[in-house]
Design a protein around this motif. Sequence first.
Motif, short mmCIF file in Angstrom:
data_model
loop_
_atom_site.label_atom_id
_atom_site.label_comp_id
_atom_site.label_asym_id
_atom_site.label_seq_id
_atom_site.Cartn_x
_atom_site.Cartn_y
_atom_site.Cartn_z
N SER A 8 0.84 -1.21 0.00
CA SER A 8 0.00 0.00 0.00
C SER A 8 0.87 1.25 0.00
N TYR A 9 1.97 1.21 0.74
CA TYR A 9 2.92 2.33 0.74
C TYR A 9 3.46 2.57 -0.67
N TYR A 10 3.83 1.50 -1.37
CA TYR A 10 4.35 1.64 -2.73
C TYR A 10 3.29 2.22 -3.66
N ARG A 11 2.02 1.88 -3.45
CA ARG A 11 0.94 2.46 -4.26
C ARG A 11 0.82 3.97 -3.96
N LEU A 12 1.00 4.34 -2.70
CA LEU A 12 0.99 5.76 -2.33
C LEU A 12 2.13 6.48 -3.02
N ALA A 68 -4.72 5.39 -1.37
CA ALA A 68 -3.61 4.54 -0.92
C ALA A 68 -3.26 4.82 0.54
N ALA A 69 -3.34 6.08 0.96
CA ALA A 69 -3.04 6.43 2.36
C ALA A 69 -4.07 5.81 3.31
N ALA A 86 5.00 16.15 1.90
CA ALA A 86 5.67 16.38 3.18
C ALA A 86 5.27 15.30 4.19
N SER A 87 3.98 14.95 4.23
CA SER A 87 3.53 13.87 5.11
C SER A 87 4.12 12.54 4.68
N PHE A 88 4.19 12.32 3.37
CA PHE A 88 4.76 11.09 2.83
C PHE A 88 6.21 10.94 3.28
N LEU A 90 11.02 4.89 0.32
CA LEU A 90 11.31 3.47 0.20
C LEU A 90 10.79 2.95 -1.14
N SER A 91 11.46 1.93 -1.65
CA SER A 91 11.01 1.33 -2.90
C SER A 91 11.27 -0.16 -2.86
#
Length: 195
Positions: free
Chosen positions: A57-61, A76-77, A127-129, A167-168
């Motif tokens: 889900s993080y990667y989708r974000l 996504a978030a 910025a939140s990301f 991250l990736s």
Amino acid sequence: MNFKVCVPVGLLALSAALFACQQPAPKETKEAASPSAALQAPYSQVFYDSLGTALQSYYRLSDALVQADSNAANAAAVTLKAHVDSLPLNLLQMDSSHLSNITGITGSVSAELTGLTGEAGLEGKRASFQMVSDMLFDLVKNTGLKGHTIYHQYCPMAFDDKGAYWLSDKAAIQNPYFGHKMLTCGETTDSLTYK
């Protein structure tokens, strides 16, 4: 300002921007970029499956921010927050102070994701990301993620040249802070591989 002055000043600004993208990551993280042996991930596979789902889900974000798609970023978030909130932390067999640290990280990630969805513009979401990225990296460093490699990537130009990490799951750079404006600006500074 006349034309003779504007052209050199403009060229100088453009070359500075291009040069900044090629700057290395801060020194302390650059040393950690060397390949290392697989790290241990000693906890329950059920926990790692749940954490792996959260990271998807993080990667989708991240992809939504690369595409500058605010609606997809919000969706996504929300999904990522649900996965982080449901991580089975009770399966982590660790001392109480370490578990308290993990619980604090997941609570902070959850709160920041709520803030991300409340941001109207992409810059606020990015910025939140950034904060979510830093906290998730700390989480994975503390727990591991069995069977996965996580790439810690860095853009020196993000946020007015303050720089930012993300991250990736792949080594190729897809910059979520600039999207298609500077899609490949950045570098991998570290990778965590767990067995």
